[in-house]
Design a protein around this motif. Structure first.
Motif, PDB file in Angstrom:
ATOM      1  N   ARG A  27       0.841  -1.210   0.000  1.00  0.00           N
ATOM      2  CA  ARG A  27       0.000   0.000   0.000  1.00  0.00           C
ATOM      3  C   ARG A  27       0.879   1.265   0.000  1.00  0.00           C
ATOM      4  O   ARG A  27       0.655   2.194  -0.776  1.00  0.00           O
ATOM      5  CB  ARG A  27      -0.924   0.005   1.216  1.00  0.00           C
ATOM      6  CG  ARG A  27      -1.885   1.196   1.257  1.00  0.00           C
ATOM      7  CD  ARG A  27      -2.697   1.242   2.534  1.00  0.00           C
ATOM      8  NE  ARG A  27      -1.881   1.476   3.724  1.00  0.00           N
ATOM      9  CZ  ARG A  27      -1.371   2.667   4.073  1.00  0.00           C
ATOM     10  NH1 ARG A  27      -1.574   3.720   3.325  1.00  0.00           N
ATOM     11  NH2 ARG A  27      -0.660   2.783   5.176  1.00  0.00           N
ATOM     12  N   ARG A  28       1.910   1.269   0.835  1.00  0.00           N
ATOM     13  CA  ARG A  28       2.792   2.452   0.920  1.00  0.00           C
ATOM     14  C   ARG A  28       3.633   2.610  -0.352  1.00  0.00           C
ATOM     15  O   ARG A  28       3.896   3.737  -0.791  1.00  0.00           O
ATOM     16  CB  ARG A  28       3.668   2.362   2.162  1.00  0.00           C
ATOM     17  CG  ARG A  28       2.794   2.610   3.419  1.00  0.00           C
ATOM     18  CD  ARG A  28       3.523   2.665   4.700  1.00  0.00           C
ATOM     19  NE  ARG A  28       4.599   3.641   4.760  1.00  0.00           N
ATOM     20  CZ  ARG A  28       5.460   3.683   5.766  1.00  0.00           C
ATOM     21  NH1 ARG A  28       5.364   2.824   6.759  1.00  0.00           N
ATOM     22  NH2 ARG A  28       6.421   4.581   5.772  1.00  0.00           N
TER      23      ARG A  28
ATOM     24  N   ARG B 185       2.600   1.808  -3.344  1.00  0.00           N
ATOM     25  CA  ARG B 185       1.663   2.387  -4.329  1.00  0.00           C
ATOM     26  C   ARG B 185       1.458   3.873  -4.063  1.00  0.00           C
ATOM     27  O   ARG B 185       1.404   4.679  -5.004  1.00  0.00           O
ATOM     28  CB  ARG B 185       0.325   1.655  -4.283  1.00  0.00           C
ATOM     29  CG  ARG B 185       0.360   0.322  -4.938  1.00  0.00           C
ATOM     30  CD  ARG B 185      -1.024  -0.299  -4.990  1.00  0.00           C
ATOM     31  NE  ARG B 185      -0.950  -1.637  -5.534  1.00  0.00           N
ATOM     32  CZ  ARG B 185      -1.669  -2.656  -5.122  1.00  0.00           C
ATOM     33  NH1 ARG B 185      -2.551  -2.494  -4.148  1.00  0.00           N
ATOM     34  NH2 ARG B 185      -1.534  -3.831  -5.669  1.00  0.00           N
ATOM     35  N   GLU B 186       1.321   4.248  -2.808  1.00  0.00           N
ATOM     36  CA  GLU B 186       1.158   5.664  -2.471  1.00  0.00           C
ATOM     37  C   GLU B 186       2.368   6.465  -2.939  1.00  0.00           C
ATOM     38  O   GLU B 186       2.215   7.555  -3.512  1.00  0.00           O
ATOM     39  CB  GLU B 186       0.978   5.836  -0.954  1.00  0.00           C
ATOM     40  CG  GLU B 186      -0.367   5.417  -0.432  1.00  0.00           C
ATOM     41  CD  GLU B 186      -0.447   5.511   1.094  1.00  0.00           C
ATOM     42  OE1 GLU B 186       0.546   5.925   1.741  1.00  0.00           O
ATOM     43  OE2 GLU B 186      -1.511   5.174   1.636  1.00  0.00           O
TER      44      GLU B 186
ATOM     45  N   ASP C  37       2.272   6.808  -6.685  1.00  0.00           N
ATOM     46  CA  ASP C  37       1.269   7.811  -7.076  1.00  0.00           C
ATOM     47  C   ASP C  37       1.785   9.226  -6.826  1.00  0.00           C
ATOM     48  O   ASP C  37       1.619  10.117  -7.666  1.00  0.00           O
ATOM     49  CB  ASP C  37      -0.041   7.596  -6.317  1.00  0.00           C
ATOM     50  CG  ASP C  37      -0.783   6.345  -6.750  1.00  0.00           C
ATOM     51  OD1 ASP C  37      -0.465   5.808  -7.836  1.00  0.00           O
ATOM     52  OD2 ASP C  37      -1.680   5.896  -5.996  1.00  0.00           O
ATOM     53  N   GLN C  38       2.410   9.436  -5.663  1.00  0.00           N
ATOM     54  CA  GLN C  38       2.961  10.751  -5.341  1.00  0.00           C
ATOM     55  C   GLN C  38       4.063  11.132  -6.331  1.00  0.00           C
ATOM     56  O   GLN C  38       4.157  12.287  -6.748  1.00  0.00           O
ATOM     57  CB  GLN C  38       3.501  10.768  -3.912  1.00  0.00           C
ATOM     58  CG  GLN C  38       2.427  10.694  -2.852  1.00  0.00           C
ATOM     59  CD  GLN C  38       3.009  10.526  -1.454  1.00  0.00           C
ATOM     60  OE1 GLN C  38       4.231  10.439  -1.282  1.00  0.00           O
ATOM     61  NE2 GLN C  38       2.133  10.480  -0.447  1.00  0.00           N
TER      62      GLN C  38
END
Length: 175
Positions: free
Chosen positions: A96-97, A99-100, A103-104
């Motif tokens: 999850r992190r 992917r974040e 995205d950032q």
């Protein structure tokens, strides 16, 4: 027979056209054509208008540039923290992190592209304003000195043919 006669006229016409084209430079030299040269990059870098343009653009874009730099630093710090903590995280939290962060990073790259495009566009607009004023000054100099042609960016320039400093002085004297 007619084809042969028409091709003969075409050949005569071509010879006459070539002769006319090659004779033109000779006539121009005989008439005492006066040529001058201007270094436009020097005008864009050293004139007061150019310096004012650089200051305006810097004031206009500094905040965005700093924001982008701060965002990049935050993403880098978050990536380093993820690398350190990845061993103790469960798999779903780590994914999850990641992917974040991805995205950032994509968002940051998009903002950087927009920033670059905006800066290039504004620089082009400002340079066009300077070029317009410089062209008016060049025309005045050409008329005053009876110069027939002004060339930009020559391979070699005799100092007596270079009008760049005169253009910069004239632009600096304008208000």
């Amino acid at each position: 027979m007619k084809l042969y006669q028409s091709s003969k006229w075409i050949q005569i016409g071509l010879v006459a056209a070539v002769a006319a084209i090659t004779a033109t430079p000779v006539l121009a030299q005989d008439s005492g054509t006066r040529v001058a040269v201007v270094n436009s990059e020097k005008v864009f870098n050293e004139s007061n208008l150019a310096k004012a343009m650089q200051t305006r653009l810097q004031n206009e874009f500094t905040k965005r540039q700093n924001d982008l730099r701060d965002s990049a630093q935050k993403i880098k710090s978050a990536a380093e923290k993820l690398d350190r903590d990845a061993a103790v995280m469960n798999e779903s939290e780590r994914v999850r992190r990641q992917r974040e962060l991805a995205d950032q990073d994509r968002e940051l790259q998009r903002k950087q592209r927009e920033f670059t495009e905006d800066l290039n566009q504004r620089t082009f607009e400002e340079r066009a304003k300077i070029a317009e004023k410089a062209n008016a000054v060049l025309k005045q100099i050409a008329e005053q000195r009876k110069i027939d042609v002004i060339v930009q960016e020559a391979a070699y320039v005799s100092p007596k043919a270079d009008v760049t400093d005169d253009v910069i002085k004239a632009l600096n004297s304008q208000k």
